[in-house]
Design a protein around this motif. Sequence first.
Motif, short mmCIF file in Angstrom:
data_model
loop_
_atom_site.label_atom_id
_atom_site.label_comp_id
_atom_site.label_asym_id
_atom_site.label_seq_id
_atom_site.Cartn_x
_atom_site.Cartn_y
_atom_site.Cartn_z
N SER A 152 0.82 -1.20 0.00
CA SER A 152 0.00 0.00 0.00
C SER A 152 0.86 1.27 0.00
N LEU A 153 1.94 1.26 0.75
CA LEU A 153 2.85 2.42 0.75
C LEU A 153 3.42 2.66 -0.64
N PHE A 154 3.91 1.60 -1.28
CA PHE A 154 4.60 1.79 -2.57
C PHE A 154 3.64 2.05 -3.72
N GLU A 155 2.40 1.55 -3.63
CA GLU A 155 1.42 1.90 -4.65
C GLU A 155 1.27 3.41 -4.69
N ASN A 156 1.22 3.99 -3.51
CA ASN A 156 1.10 5.44 -3.39
C ASN A 156 2.38 6.14 -3.85
N LEU A 157 3.53 5.66 -3.38
CA LEU A 157 4.80 6.31 -3.75
C LEU A 157 5.05 6.24 -5.25
N ASN A 158 4.74 5.07 -5.84
CA ASN A 158 5.03 4.90 -7.26
C ASN A 158 4.12 5.76 -8.14
N ASN A 159 2.93 6.12 -7.61
CA ASN A 159 2.02 6.98 -8.37
C ASN A 159 2.30 8.45 -8.14
N SER A 160 3.14 8.73 -7.15
CA SER A 160 3.34 10.11 -6.75
C SER A 160 4.25 10.82 -7.75
N LYS A 161 3.90 12.07 -8.05
CA LYS A 161 4.72 12.85 -8.99
C LYS A 161 6.03 13.27 -8.33
N ARG A 162 5.95 13.46 -7.03
CA ARG A 162 7.14 13.95 -6.32
C ARG A 162 7.51 13.02 -5.17
#
Length: 252
Positions: A152-162
């Motif tokens: 769940s953490l990396f799904e968010n990080l990988n989608n993040s622009k920054r």
Amino acid sequence: YIMSKKIIAGNWKQNGNMKSSIQLAQDIIREVKKNNIKHEVIIFPPSLYLLPIKNINKKEIINLGSQNVSAYNDGALTGEISATMLKDSKIKYCLVGHSERRHILNENDLSLCEKVSRLHENNIRVIYCIGETLKEYKTKKTKYILNKQLRSLFENLNNSKRPNRVIIAYEPVWAIGTGLVPSAKELSITFDYIHNTVRRYNKSSKPIKLLYGGSVSPDNAESLMETQYIDGLLIGGASLIAKKFIDICSTI
Ligand code: PEP
């Protein structure tokens, strides 16, 4: 090749008052200087005491972090403190996902991800806590839980622009404030697993540091740090006593 710095983080939780907090910070800053401690030392005082402590840390001998942040941008959210406000106050770090916030204050993966996003939009470094409960540990669900939390953490990080710097702290919930710590063998298995899982999910080229937290003391810190892939420690109870905290910094 420059050896990367170890990280020693102290989570003060909801303890102390203005006087005791400034005193504790002062003692830590003085001893870090005096003992020539080269690790990165970060303290997480209650939010009200961040700025007074920042004032006595002008030479940035240690780093400061917030224990919490709002999942939302500025607006009508009574009682919350935003990532923008932390940035404005030049606070470098924030804890996200501590077990007390997950389990006592009912935070879920969704709100935790929002918090990570707000922090990264404001260039604040995140220490993201993961870990299994006693029941999950006893029923051998540790890897399952860690995988779920990391995914769940990396799904968010990988989608993040920054995406920005994230440090992961493994804190078995049953080891927090109990005096219990995993055995060397358990720790080595778990940190191998976290290391491999992070490598699998992490799409950025930035290396991710891993911390251990849960009943760290001056007596066990050195042997805990012998575990492969442990880059530092997150300390609760022992971080409230300057001598213990500094002893931990000096032994590792
Ligand atoms: C913590 O709450 O992050 C923690 C590690 O606490 P303690 O060191 O007191 O177990």
